[in-house]
Motif scaffolding. Structure first.
Motif, short mmCIF file in Angstrom:
data_model
loop_
_atom_site.label_atom_id
_atom_site.label_comp_id
_atom_site.label_asym_id
_atom_site.label_seq_id
_atom_site.Cartn_x
_atom_site.Cartn_y
_atom_site.Cartn_z
N ARG A 294 0.84 -1.21 0.00
CA ARG A 294 0.00 0.00 0.00
C ARG A 294 0.86 1.25 0.00
NH1 ARG A 294 -1.22 4.06 3.10
NH2 ARG A 294 -0.05 3.28 4.87
N ALA A 295 1.87 1.27 0.88
CA ALA A 295 2.72 2.45 0.95
C ALA A 295 4.18 2.05 0.80
CB ALA A 295 2.53 3.16 2.30
N VAL A 296 4.87 2.72 -0.12
CA VAL A 296 6.32 2.63 -0.16
C VAL A 296 6.82 3.98 0.32
CG1 VAL A 296 8.37 2.28 -1.58
CG2 VAL A 296 6.26 1.04 -2.12
N ASN A 297 7.44 4.00 1.49
CA ASN A 297 7.91 5.27 2.06
C ASN A 297 9.43 5.35 1.98
OD1 ASN A 297 5.43 6.55 3.02
ND2 ASN A 297 5.28 4.76 4.37
N PHE A 298 9.90 6.40 1.34
CA PHE A 298 11.34 6.66 1.32
C PHE A 298 11.64 7.67 2.41
CE2 PHE A 298 10.27 5.24 -2.93
CZ PHE A 298 11.28 4.33 -3.19
N VAL A 299 12.54 7.31 3.30
CA VAL A 299 12.84 8.17 4.45
C VAL A 299 14.32 8.55 4.40
CG1 VAL A 299 13.00 8.24 6.98
CG2 VAL A 299 11.05 7.10 5.88
N SER A 300 14.59 9.84 4.40
CA SER A 300 15.97 10.32 4.37
C SER A 300 16.18 11.24 5.56
CB SER A 300 16.24 11.08 3.07
OG SER A 300 15.81 10.34 1.95
N GLY A 301 16.47 10.65 6.69
CA GLY A 301 16.74 11.44 7.89
C GLY A 301 15.48 11.90 8.59
N PRO A 302 15.68 12.66 9.67
CA PRO A 302 14.53 13.11 10.47
C PRO A 302 13.64 14.10 9.72
CG PRO A 302 16.59 14.02 11.33
CD PRO A 302 16.96 13.08 10.24
N SER A 303 12.41 14.19 10.18
CA SER A 303 11.44 15.16 9.66
C SER A 303 12.00 16.57 9.86
CB SER A 303 10.15 14.97 10.45
OG SER A 303 9.39 16.15 10.50
N ARG A 304 11.79 17.45 8.91
CA ARG A 304 12.31 18.81 9.07
C ARG A 304 11.46 19.82 8.33
NH1 ARG A 304 17.97 17.59 6.50
NH2 ARG A 304 17.32 15.61 7.33
N THR A 305 11.65 21.08 8.66
CA THR A 305 10.98 22.16 7.95
C THR A 305 11.92 23.35 7.88
OG1 THR A 305 9.06 23.63 7.88
CG2 THR A 305 9.92 23.11 10.05
N ALA A 306 11.72 24.19 6.89
CA ALA A 306 12.47 25.46 6.83
C ALA A 306 11.49 26.57 6.48
CB ALA A 306 13.60 25.36 5.81
N THR B 129 14.97 28.68 8.03
CA THR B 129 15.85 28.12 9.04
C THR B 129 15.43 26.67 9.29
OG1 THR B 129 16.05 30.27 10.06
CG2 THR B 129 16.63 28.37 11.44
N ILE B 130 16.38 25.74 9.12
CA ILE B 130 16.03 24.32 9.23
C ILE B 130 15.80 23.93 10.70
CG2 ILE B 130 16.88 21.96 8.90
CD1 ILE B 130 18.26 23.03 6.37
N VAL B 131 14.66 23.32 10.96
CA VAL B 131 14.34 22.79 12.29
C VAL B 131 13.98 21.31 12.13
CG1 VAL B 131 12.77 22.93 14.27
CG2 VAL B 131 13.45 25.03 13.08
N LEU B 132 14.58 20.46 12.95
CA LEU B 132 14.27 19.03 12.88
C LEU B 132 13.04 18.71 13.73
CD1 LEU B 132 17.83 17.43 13.14
CD2 LEU B 132 16.57 18.15 11.10
N GLY B 133 12.35 17.62 13.34
CA GLY B 133 11.18 17.20 14.11
C GLY B 133 9.97 18.09 13.86
N ALA B 134 9.68 18.33 12.57
CA ALA B 134 8.52 19.17 12.26
C ALA B 134 7.24 18.45 12.67
CB ALA B 134 8.50 19.51 10.78
N HIS B 135 7.07 17.24 12.21
CA HIS B 135 5.90 16.43 12.58
C HIS B 135 6.30 15.00 12.92
CE1 HIS B 135 3.04 19.49 11.39
NE2 HIS B 135 3.60 19.58 10.21
#
Lengths: 472, 214
Positions: B180-192, B197-203
Motif C-alpha cells: 500500500r505504501a512505499v515510504n522513502f525516508v531520508s533522515g529526520p522530519s524537518r521544515t524550513a 531556518t532548518i528545524v528538525l522534528g517538524a511532525h
C-alpha cells in the motif's frame, strides 16, 4: 481562490512601499538560487537528467488520454475510487460528497496547490467540515485568517519570525517566542492531535504513476505521510496532467524536483501510495479516492501553451525571477506566482482577468534556463502578450503607440530623424546626470525606478562616424 | 455524458485523435511500460561508504554491528548513550530478536501516538541519497517510522543498493503484492518554512538512527 490578478499594478505599488515585506524578501533573496546551483553542480550531468525529465513529461502529454485511462484502470484494480472533476468547484462538490458519505468532521490537509485553485477550505467550512492545514507554512497562513500563500513551496517566505510569533501568541494563547525551533515545535504540538483525530486526510499529488496506479507525494515535514497513513479516508487531489509512466520515470523526476526546488538531493519523505489498506495491514486508510481535476488543463493540450502542462511545481522559476524577488508572490493575485503563474493564471482564469501578468517579467530568461522540464516561459509570456493585442485587450494608448512605432520603424530616414530627436530630448531630461528621474512622455516607467540616460549620439550616428574614421 | 467522458473526449479532440492514432497511442503506452527506460544515473561504486556518507549528510546517525543477534544490545547502548527511553515499539518483522535480553521493554506491533521509540527494518537502502525504502505490510507498519520521536532502522548491509531504480527492480522481483505504501525516508522530519531556518522534528521523528548489520 479568488483571482485578484487584475489589480496587479496597485498591489505591486503597495508591496514595494511595505518596508517589512521588503525586509523579509531581502532576507531570503538569492538563497534558493544558490542552493540549487550547488545541488546541480554536485550532480554529474544534470543537463542529461533535465533532458530526460523533459522528454518524460512531453511524451505523456502526447498520449495523455491513454495514460490517464491506464492510470485509472490500475488505481481501480487496487481498490481506489477515481473521480473526475470539471473544475475547482466541481472538485469541492466531489470531496464534500466523499466527506459526508464517510461521516467526516475534520480533514487534515497536506499541501495541495489544486486545493488552493479550488478554494477547497472555504467550501469545506461552508459544508460544516473543518479543514486543518498541516504543512507548517500553510498552517501559519490558515490561522492568519486564511491568508493566501506567496510561494508554491515556501508559502510564508514573506513573513518574519516576529510576525509568526505574534500570530501564534494570539491564536494559541501562548507566550510569544522568537526562537524558530520553539515556534516550530509549538505548531507540532498543536497539530499532532489533529493528525491522530482526523477522519479524512487530503493530499496533493506530485506525480501519478500509471504503471502501479499510485500517487507519489514529496514532503520534508512528514505531514504528507501522516495525512495519508492515519485517517480512515485518503483523498488525493491533483490535476490531470500529473501522470507519468513508470517507477523508473519517477526516479528520474525525483532527481530534478527537490534539487530545483530547495537544492536538496532528495526530500526527507517521498511516499508512493497505492490503494487503501489491505488484508492484514496494521495501518493505512480504509478508503482511497483520487480526484482528477481538469480546470482548464485539457484546453492547453495540443495548443501553443502545451509545454506549460509539463510543469512539476518546483518553484525554481520564481526563485530566479528578479521581478518575483522584488514584489513577492501576493502581487500576482492568484495561486501561482512568478513566471509560471504569469503564464498559468491568464490561461486558467482568462487573459482579461490577468492583463498585467504576462508583462510582469524582464524576459531575462533566468526562469527558462533553470526550469527542470525546459518550459520556454519567456516565449509563452510573449505569446500571451500577442494574444492580448490580437484580442484588442491592451489599452488604446499602447495600441496606438506600437502601431506608430511599427510605422516609423519601417521608414529608415524617419527612424533616424526620430531617434536623433529622442536621444537629445532624453539627454535634456537627464540634465547632465546619467539617470532620468521622471520620463516626460511615459512617467509610469520611472515611477519605481530611474531610466538610464542614453549616449550622446544614436548608434546610427556613431556607426556612420566610425566608418568615416576607418576610411581615413 | 459523464465528466470523465467529457474530459477524455476533450483531450482526444485536442490531440486530434482518430481510431488509428488511438490504436497507435495504446501501442506506444504498452511499449513504454514494457521498456521501463531508465534515465541518466550516477556511477554506483563503494555502496556502503556512499550510503553512510549520504545518510549522515541527511542528518541520520549511523552505527554498525556484525550480526542481527547483536541488534538489541546495540539499540540499548545507543538509547542509553543518548539519554532516550528504553521502551520500544518494534515492527513484527523483527519480533524474533531478543529485546528483553538487552534490557529493553519492547512491544511488537504498530506504533501509536504515545510510543517514543519505533524500530523498523527496511526493504532496501539507497546509496545515492542515504535513503531508507520502507514497504508497509503486516510485518512492517508504516507508523513505526513516523509517529515516535526516535526512529531506529535496521539495515542489512546486503540490502544497500545503488539507486531508486535498483530498489524498484528488486521490489518487482521480490514482492508478491505491491505494498500500500512505499515510504522513502531520508533522515529526520524537518521544515524550513520560517525564515528558511532548518528545524528538525517538524511532525515526524526528531532523530533517525541507522544500524547497519554485516
Amino acid at each position: 481562490m479568488e483571482v485578484r490578478s487584475m489589480h496587479f499594478v496597485s498591489r505591486v505599488r503597495q508591496r514595494l512601499e511595505d518596508p517589512e515585506l521588503q525586509r523579509n524578501l531581502k532576507r531570503t533573496r538569492g538563497r534558493n538560487a544558490a542552493s540549487r546551483a550547488a545541488a546541480v553542480a554536485a550532480f554529474p550531468d544534470f543537463d542529461a537528467v533535465r533532458a530526460r525529465a523533459t522528454e518524460i513529461r512531453a511524451s505523456v502529454l502526447r498520449d495523455l488520454d491513454v495514460w490517464l485511462e491506464r492510470f485509472e484502470q490500475k488505481a481501480i484494480e487496487r481498490g481506489a475510487t477515481v473521480l473526475w472533476a470539471r473544475d475547482g468547484d466541481h472538485a469541492c462538490e466531489l470531496i464534500i460528497d466523499i466527506a459526508r458519505r464517510h461521516g467526516v468532521r475534520t480533514v487534515v490537509k497536506s499541501k495541495s496547490m489544486v486545493s488552493e485553485e479550488a478554494g477547497l477550505n472555504a467550501a469545506l467550512e461552508a459544508a460544516g467540515i473543518r479543514p486543518v492545514e498541516t504543512d507548517l507554512g500553510e498552517y501559519i497562513l490558515q490561522i492568519n485568517d486564511n491568508e493566501p500563500p506567496s510561494h508554491i513551496i515556501m508559502p510564508v517566505i514573506h513573513k518574519s519570525k516576529e510576525q509568526v510569533s505574534e500570530l501564534f501568541a494570539r491564536v494559541h494563547g501562548t507566550a510569544p517566542k522568537t526562537d524558530i525551533e520553539a515556534l516550530t515545535h509549538e505548531a507540532r504540538a498543536v497539530l499532532r492531535p489533529e493528525f491522530l483525530g482526523a477522519d479524512m486526510g487530503l493530499s496533493g499529488g506530485n506525480f501519478l504513476v500509471a504503471e502501479t496506479g499510485s500517487v507519489a507525494i514529496v514532503t520534508n515535514e512528514g505531514n504528507g505521510r501522516l495525512c495519508t497513513t492515519l485517517p480512515r479516508v485518503h483523498v488525493a487531489l491533483t490535476g490531470i496532467e500529473k501522470v507519468i509512466p513508470t517507477l523508473e520515470d519517477l526516479a528520474t523526476l525525483l532527481r530534478i524536483l527537490p534539487r530545483s526546488a530547495t537544492g536538496q538531493a532528495i526530500t526527507n519523505y517521498v511516499s508512493m501510495l497505492t490503494g487503501p489498506k489491505q488484508a492484514g495491514d496494521a495501518d493505512g486508510p480504509e478508503h482511497m479516492y483520487f480526484v482528477l481535476v481538469d480546470g482548464g488543463r485539457a484546453d492547453l493540450l495540443g495548443s501553443e501553451f502545451e509545454a506549460m502542462l509539463r510543469c512539476i511545481r518546483c518553484g525554481a522559476c520564481m526563485n530566479h525571477c528578479p521581478v518575483y524577488q522584488t514584489i513577492g508572490g501576493h502581487s500576482y493575485g492568484w495561486v501561482y506566482p512568478g513566471p509560471m503563474g504569469s503564464v498559468l493564471t491568464p490561461l486558467y482564469q482568462g487573459l482579461d482577468k490577468a492583463m498585467d501578468l504576462p508583462h510582469a517579467a524582464t524576459l531575462c530568461n533566468q526562469c527558462g534556463v533553470v526550469c527542470p522540464v525546459s518550459i520556454p516561459l519567456p516565449d509563452l509570456m510573449r505569446t500571451l502578450r500577442e494574444k492580448q493585442v490580437e484580442r484588442g485587450l491592451r489599452p488604446w494608448s499602447e495600441r496606438i503607440a506600437t502601431k506608430l512605432w511599427a510605422w516609423v520603424a519601417a521608414r529608415p530616414k524617419l527612424y533616424a530623424l526620430g531617434t536623433r530627436v529622442a536621444v537629445r530630448y532624453l539627454r535634456w531630461l537627464a540634465d547632465g546626470r546619467d539617470r532620468i528621474q521622471v520620463m516626460g512622455v511615459a512617467p509610469g516607467w520611472t515611477a519605481e525606478r530611474d531610466f538610464p540616460a542614453p549616449a550622446a549620439k544614436t548608434f546610427r550616428e556613431l556607426y556612420a562616424e566610425r566608418r568615416r574614421g576607418g576610411g581615413q | 455524458m459523464s465528466v470523465r467522458d467529457d474530459i477524455l473526449g476533450r483531450l482526444r479532440r485536442q490531440l486530434g485523435r482518430t481510431d488509428s492514432t488511438t490504436l497507435a497511442a495504446r501501442e506506444r503506452v504498452e511499449a513504454t511500460l514494457a521498456l521501463r527506460q531508465t534515465g541518466p544515473r550516477a556511477a554506483a561504486d563503494a555502496l556502503l561508504d556512499r550510503f553512510i556518507e549520504r545518510a549522515r549528510a541527511m542528518i541520520s546517525s549511523v552505527d554498525r554491528c556484525a550480526t542481527e543477534a547483536e541488534v538489541p544490545a546495540h539499540c540499548a547502548d545507543w538509547l542509553r548513550g543518548q539519554g532516550l527511553p528504553t521502551t520500544l515499539v518494534v515492527a513484527p518483522a523483527l519480533a524474533a530478536l531478543d529485546w528483553a535480553g538487552a534490557g529493553l521493554d519492547a512491544r511488537i506491533g504498530a506504533a501509536t501516538g504515545d510510543d517514543l521509540v519505533g524500530v523498523t527494518g527496511c526493504f532496501r537502502a539507497i546509496a545515492e541519497t542515504g535513503t531508507l525504502m520502507l514497504c508497509s505490510g503486516p510485518q512492517s507498519p508504516a507508523v513505526n517510522s513516523l509517529l515516535p520521536e526516535t526512529h531506529i532502522a535496521v539495515v542489512p548491509r546486503q540490502h544497500i543498493v545503488a539507486d531508486m531504480e535498483a530498489a524498484w527492480a528488486e521490489a518487482r522481483r521480490e514482492l508478491s503484492a505491491w505494498p500500500r505504501a512505499v515510504n522513502f525516508v531520508s533522515g529526520p522530519s524537518r521544515t524550513a518554512d520560517i525564515e528558511q531556518t532548518i528545524v528538525l522534528g517538524a511532525h515526524g521523528p526528531y532523530r533517525v538512527h541507522l544500524l547497519i548489520v554485516g
